[in-house]
Motif scaffolding. Structure first.
Motif, mmCIF file in Angstrom:
data_model
loop_
_atom_site.group_PDB
_atom_site.id
_atom_site.type_symbol
_atom_site.label_atom_id
_atom_site.label_comp_id
_atom_site.label_asym_id
_atom_site.label_seq_id
_atom_site.Cartn_x
_atom_site.Cartn_y
_atom_site.Cartn_z
ATOM 1 N N GLN A 65 -3.342 12.982 -4.929
ATOM 2 C CA GLN A 65 -2.725 14.159 -4.319
ATOM 3 C C GLN A 65 -1.327 14.416 -4.890
ATOM 4 O O GLN A 65 -0.483 13.521 -4.891
ATOM 5 C CB GLN A 65 -2.626 13.990 -2.806
ATOM 6 C CG GLN A 65 -3.966 13.836 -2.113
ATOM 7 C CD GLN A 65 -4.850 15.054 -2.282
ATOM 8 O OE1 GLN A 65 -4.373 16.184 -2.361
ATOM 9 N NE2 GLN A 65 -6.149 14.837 -2.353
ATOM 10 N N TRP A 125 0.879 16.476 -0.237
ATOM 11 C CA TRP A 125 0.217 16.152 1.020
ATOM 12 C C TRP A 125 0.189 17.352 1.947
ATOM 13 O O TRP A 125 -0.659 17.424 2.838
ATOM 14 C CB TRP A 125 0.940 14.989 1.699
ATOM 15 C CG TRP A 125 0.638 13.653 1.099
ATOM 16 C CD1 TRP A 125 0.114 13.408 -0.143
ATOM 17 C CD2 TRP A 125 0.827 12.378 1.701
ATOM 18 N NE1 TRP A 125 -0.026 12.075 -0.356
ATOM 19 C CE2 TRP A 125 0.419 11.406 0.762
ATOM 20 C CE3 TRP A 125 1.332 11.966 2.924
ATOM 21 C CZ2 TRP A 125 0.479 10.040 1.031
ATOM 22 C CZ3 TRP A 125 1.387 10.606 3.188
ATOM 23 C CH2 TRP A 125 0.965 9.655 2.259
ATOM 24 N N ASN A 152 -3.288 5.893 4.534
ATOM 25 C CA ASN A 152 -2.260 5.140 3.814
ATOM 26 C C ASN A 152 -1.456 4.219 4.722
ATOM 27 O O ASN A 152 -0.901 3.211 4.268
ATOM 28 C CB ASN A 152 -1.336 6.100 3.076
ATOM 29 C CG ASN A 152 -1.928 6.562 1.761
ATOM 30 O OD1 ASN A 152 -1.860 5.870 0.761
ATOM 31 N ND2 ASN A 152 -2.545 7.730 1.768
ATOM 32 N N GLU A 204 -3.496 17.448 6.820
ATOM 33 C CA GLU A 204 -3.253 16.316 5.924
ATOM 34 C C GLU A 204 -3.187 14.982 6.674
ATOM 35 O O GLU A 204 -2.948 13.927 6.082
ATOM 36 C CB GLU A 204 -1.953 16.517 5.136
ATOM 37 C CG GLU A 204 -0.681 16.490 5.953
ATOM 38 C CD GLU A 204 -0.249 17.869 6.446
ATOM 39 O OE1 GLU A 204 0.939 18.018 6.768
ATOM 40 O OE2 GLU A 204 -1.103 18.781 6.496
ATOM 41 N N TRP A 207 -10.716 15.393 -2.561
ATOM 42 C CA TRP A 207 -11.306 14.620 -1.474
ATOM 43 C C TRP A 207 -10.656 13.247 -1.373
ATOM 44 O O TRP A 207 -9.978 12.800 -2.294
ATOM 45 C CB TRP A 207 -12.814 14.467 -1.664
ATOM 46 C CG TRP A 207 -13.209 13.692 -2.891
ATOM 47 C CD1 TRP A 207 -13.233 14.155 -4.180
ATOM 48 C CD2 TRP A 207 -13.607 12.314 -2.951
ATOM 49 N NE1 TRP A 207 -13.628 13.164 -5.044
ATOM 50 C CE2 TRP A 207 -13.868 12.014 -4.314
ATOM 51 C CE3 TRP A 207 -13.781 11.312 -2.002
ATOM 52 C CZ2 TRP A 207 -14.297 10.761 -4.738
ATOM 53 C CZ3 TRP A 207 -14.203 10.050 -2.428
ATOM 54 C CH2 TRP A 207 -14.460 9.792 -3.776
ATOM 55 N N GLN A 208 -10.900 12.609 -0.239
ATOM 56 C CA GLN A 208 -10.429 11.253 0.001
ATOM 57 C C GLN A 208 -11.567 10.416 0.557
ATOM 58 O O GLN A 208 -12.323 10.873 1.419
ATOM 59 C CB GLN A 208 -9.277 11.249 1.007
ATOM 60 C CG GLN A 208 -8.840 9.849 1.455
ATOM 61 C CD GLN A 208 -7.724 9.913 2.479
ATOM 62 O OE1 GLN A 208 -6.554 10.024 2.134
ATOM 63 N NE2 GLN A 208 -8.085 9.853 3.759
ATOM 64 N N ILE A 239 -4.793 11.728 5.347
ATOM 65 C CA ILE A 239 -4.119 11.071 4.219
ATOM 66 C C ILE A 239 -3.067 10.106 4.743
ATOM 67 O O ILE A 239 -2.956 8.962 4.282
ATOM 68 C CB ILE A 239 -3.471 12.112 3.276
ATOM 69 C CG1 ILE A 239 -4.509 13.122 2.786
ATOM 70 C CG2 ILE A 239 -2.795 11.422 2.095
ATOM 71 C CD1 ILE A 239 -3.921 14.237 1.943
ATOM 72 N N PRO A 282 -3.256 19.510 0.450
ATOM 73 C CA PRO A 282 -4.108 18.559 -0.272
ATOM 74 C C PRO A 282 -5.305 19.237 -0.920
ATOM 75 O O PRO A 282 -5.800 20.265 -0.442
ATOM 76 C CB PRO A 282 -4.560 17.592 0.828
ATOM 77 C CG PRO A 282 -4.469 18.385 2.089
ATOM 78 C CD PRO A 282 -3.305 19.324 1.899
ATOM 79 N N TYR A 284 -9.628 2.255 -1.411
ATOM 80 C CA TYR A 284 -9.331 3.688 -1.442
ATOM 81 C C TYR A 284 -9.975 4.364 -2.657
ATOM 82 O O TYR A 284 -9.987 3.812 -3.760
ATOM 83 C CB TYR A 284 -7.817 3.911 -1.505
ATOM 84 C CG TYR A 284 -7.064 3.381 -0.299
ATOM 85 C CD1 TYR A 284 -6.812 4.183 0.817
ATOM 86 C CD2 TYR A 284 -6.609 2.066 -0.257
ATOM 87 C CE1 TYR A 284 -6.136 3.695 1.920
ATOM 88 C CE2 TYR A 284 -5.933 1.573 0.842
ATOM 89 C CZ TYR A 284 -5.695 2.389 1.927
ATOM 90 O OH TYR A 284 -5.030 1.897 3.018
ATOM 91 N N TYR A 285 -10.470 5.585 -2.436
ATOM 92 C CA TYR A 285 -11.100 6.383 -3.489
ATOM 93 C C TYR A 285 -10.674 7.840 -3.324
ATOM 94 O O TYR A 285 -10.112 8.225 -2.300
ATOM 95 C CB TYR A 285 -12.627 6.280 -3.405
ATOM 96 C CG TYR A 285 -13.159 4.869 -3.523
ATOM 97 C CD1 TYR A 285 -13.483 4.321 -4.754
ATOM 98 C CD2 TYR A 285 -13.316 4.079 -2.378
ATOM 99 C CE1 TYR A 285 -13.961 3.021 -4.863
ATOM 100 C CE2 TYR A 285 -13.791 2.779 -2.475
ATOM 101 C CZ TYR A 285 -14.113 2.253 -3.721
ATOM 102 O OH TYR A 285 -14.574 0.975 -3.822
ATOM 103 N N GLY A 286 -10.989 8.658 -4.337
ATOM 104 C CA GLY A 286 -10.772 10.089 -4.192
ATOM 105 C C GLY A 286 -9.830 10.686 -5.203
ATOM 106 O O GLY A 286 -9.516 10.085 -6.241
ATOM 107 N N THR A 287 -9.356 11.869 -4.881
ATOM 108 C CA THR A 287 -8.498 12.664 -5.760
ATOM 109 C C THR A 287 -7.035 12.313 -5.510
ATOM 110 O O THR A 287 -6.591 12.286 -4.371
ATOM 111 C CB THR A 287 -8.698 14.165 -5.474
ATOM 112 O OG1 THR A 287 -10.097 14.470 -5.532
ATOM 113 C CG2 THR A 287 -7.949 15.010 -6.494
#
Length: 224
Positions: free
Chosen positions: A138, A141, A58, A51, A147-148, A54, A144, A133-136
């Motif tokens: 969460q 963490w 951030n 993880e 995707w990110q 992630i 996870p 930022y894009y993706g799923t």
């Protein structure tokens, strides 16, 4: 805290060439007044956890990437997919490498070198860009899913760095990311072939395996 900060300032006055690291694990505060006194910041001990990207993505909300140390801890038993996953993490900040560096095989080291070459090509975007930022979203963490995606433009939006990580998923992950018009792929760092293409302002690729990553460097030749 004022006394500690005064000590840091005195160090800089006496030793102007000294680089200082603000380390969260060492009890220092990762807040603006301390970050201004340090040249580098180490924010986590989770470097070898899956993880980690992630956390690293951030932390850009708090720590400028040009100060944020991102460790790729490389192990001799790492698959190439895992090794590339770790190396791509470093594109969130300052590349740092540790682990079984001297025990890597020739093919493993080849991919490490490719990662370093890619990093050098995009380092100015890491230093001076702006992140999106894009993706799923969460829910955990520690486990996870989905995707990110992290897109970082230069200030003039003529260049961009895209970093994609796939986590756990029951199906292939198709990514279709809208960019400014005029972008074309300049360089890719990956293991295998993810079908990366940039057509009419859309970056498209496919992630088929859990815990794999792709990094893409793009340039825009269109007159703004």
């Amino acid at each position: 805290i004022r006394g500690t900060q005064g000590f840091f300032k005195k160090l800089r006055e006496r030793l102007p060439g000294l680089l200082t690291e603000i380390c969260a694990s060492g009890g220092h505060r990762m807040e603006p007044s301390m970050l201004m006194l340090g040249d580098l910041v180490s924010f986590s001990d989770a470097h070898e956890e899956k993880e980690f990207p992630i956390i690293a993505a951030n932390i850009q909300r708090l720590v400028p990437p040009e100060k944020s140390q991102i460790w790729a801890v490389l192990r001799k038993e790492d698959s190439i997919r895992r090794l590339v996953y770790s190396m791509i993490n470093t594109c969130f900040g300052v590349m740092c490498i540790s682990g079984d560096v001297f025990d890597l095989s020739e093919i493993q080291w080849e991919y490490v070198q490719k990662g370093m070459e890619f990093y050098r090509a995009v380092s100015h975007i890491i230093r001076d860009g702006r992140t999106f930022y894009y993706g799923t979203g969460q829910e955990s963490w520690r486990k996870p899913s989905g995707w990110q995606g992290v897109l970082r433009y230069t200030k003039d939006r003529k260049e961009a760095l895209c970093i994609f990580h796939r986590f756990e998923s029951d199906e292939d992950v198709w990514i279709d990311l809208k960019l400014d018009e005029g972008f074309a792929v300049e360089k890719i760092y990956e293991e295998g072939d993810h079908g990366v293409s940039c057509i009419q302002g859309r970056l498209i690729l496919k992630l088929e395996q859990d815990y794999e990553a792709v990094a893409v460097y793009l340039k825009n030749n269109k007159e703004l």
